[in-house]
Scaffold this active site. Sequence first.
Site, PDB file in Angstrom:
ATOM      1  N   HIS A  84       0.808  -1.231   0.000  1.00  0.00           N
ATOM      2  CA  HIS A  84       0.000   0.000   0.000  1.00  0.00           C
ATOM      3  C   HIS A  84       0.834   1.269   0.000  1.00  0.00           C
ATOM      4  O   HIS A  84       0.320   2.346   0.327  1.00  0.00           O
ATOM      5  CB  HIS A  84      -0.953  -0.001   1.209  1.00  0.00           C
ATOM      6  CG  HIS A  84      -1.954  -1.123   1.166  1.00  0.00           C
ATOM      7  ND1 HIS A  84      -2.572  -1.618   2.297  1.00  0.00           N
ATOM      8  CD2 HIS A  84      -2.406  -1.864   0.137  1.00  0.00           C
ATOM      9  CE1 HIS A  84      -3.386  -2.603   1.955  1.00  0.00           C
ATOM     10  NE2 HIS A  84      -3.292  -2.786   0.651  1.00  0.00           N
ATOM     11  N   ASN A  90      -3.292 -12.382  16.372  1.00  0.00           N
ATOM     12  CA  ASN A  90      -4.184 -11.228  16.491  1.00  0.00           C
ATOM     13  C   ASN A  90      -4.914 -11.350  17.828  1.00  0.00           C
ATOM     14  O   ASN A  90      -5.386 -12.436  18.157  1.00  0.00           O
ATOM     15  CB  ASN A  90      -5.206 -11.248  15.336  1.00  0.00           C
ATOM     16  CG  ASN A  90      -5.921  -9.928  15.154  1.00  0.00           C
ATOM     17  OD1 ASN A  90      -6.251  -9.245  16.135  1.00  0.00           O
ATOM     18  ND2 ASN A  90      -6.136  -9.537  13.908  1.00  0.00           N
TER      19      ASN A  90
END
Length: 249
Positions: free
Chosen positions: A123, A220
Amino acid sequence: MSIETVRRLIRVAADEPGGLAVLTGAGMSAESGIPTFRDAMTGMWSKFDPAELASEQGFRARPQHVWDWYAERREGVRAALPNAGHRALGDFHRRHPGSMVLITQNVDNLHQRAGVPGMIRLHGDILADRWLGPCARHPACSPTEAVAGRPPRCADCGNLLRPGVVWFGEMLPPAAIDAAELAARRCRLMLVVGTSGAVWPAAGLAGEARRHGASVVIVNPEASEIDGDAQHLLRGTAATLLPALLDGL
Ligand code: BV8
């Protein structure tokens, strides 16, 4: 699955070039004080949709507003330090050159500052600028022509500078997404760290690895949209679990 079992998978994967693929998201930098993308919409930005701010349309509609959002985030990135998770990845890369391919969705520079130079940046780079459009008068606007402002603009043709990130609705750099998909297909193990799995096509990489026979482990503290692509979920944070998984291997 236990930490020790995942360490065994990492040990085996590290024996071959590209055997270990690591995909990171904004949660990787959370313990460095950089708000995750969804959290970044807190405070003065909470009333805006990320896609509104992180898009060309949003920038063209309100260039100063979007430029200021990035300026604030850039300040945060410059003030941040790599956390123990970044350092664990950098140290592992140094001990096993060539074994690990790091793919990041993050636009900060903390992985580089922790010693992982050649990673796949899906990105872009929040600290880089580029021109919004083609130059109206020359092949390209010269950076020296940029007149200070919010955002800076070309003194010659009025073109605006914009952050060097990939906005929603923009294609990812073909070389980056191609390299990431190849790494996902080649690896024996993919560690997926700190991503909600909400943003495509990055979110498809764990499934790609799984379909090509890799083990997929998600790190996570919370559930993500791609938990179904993993054989194993380790509930915890990057700065805690990555040192436990990688140190000493
Ligand atoms: C594209 C740069 C062609 C800008 C970013 C298929 C299906 C549906 C939609 C689409 C699709 N294909 C394309 C789309 C549209 C869109 C998209 O995915 N939309 C989503 C919202 C539905 N994708 C695109 O537009 C992409 N371009 O595909 O082009 C196209 C175009 C249009 C339509 C079709 C095709 C471009 C996407 C790139 C956008 N740019 N960043 C900027 O930063 O300003 S993405 C941006 O969001 C960040 O880079 C970040 O990476 C990402 C958010 O994802 P995460 O990294 O996961 O972060 P998040 O905050 O969501 O989650 C944090 C996680 O960390 C959480 O799970 C949390 O639990 C965890 N966590 C918290 N603390 C910790 C932790 N984990 C570990 N340790 C901790 N301490």
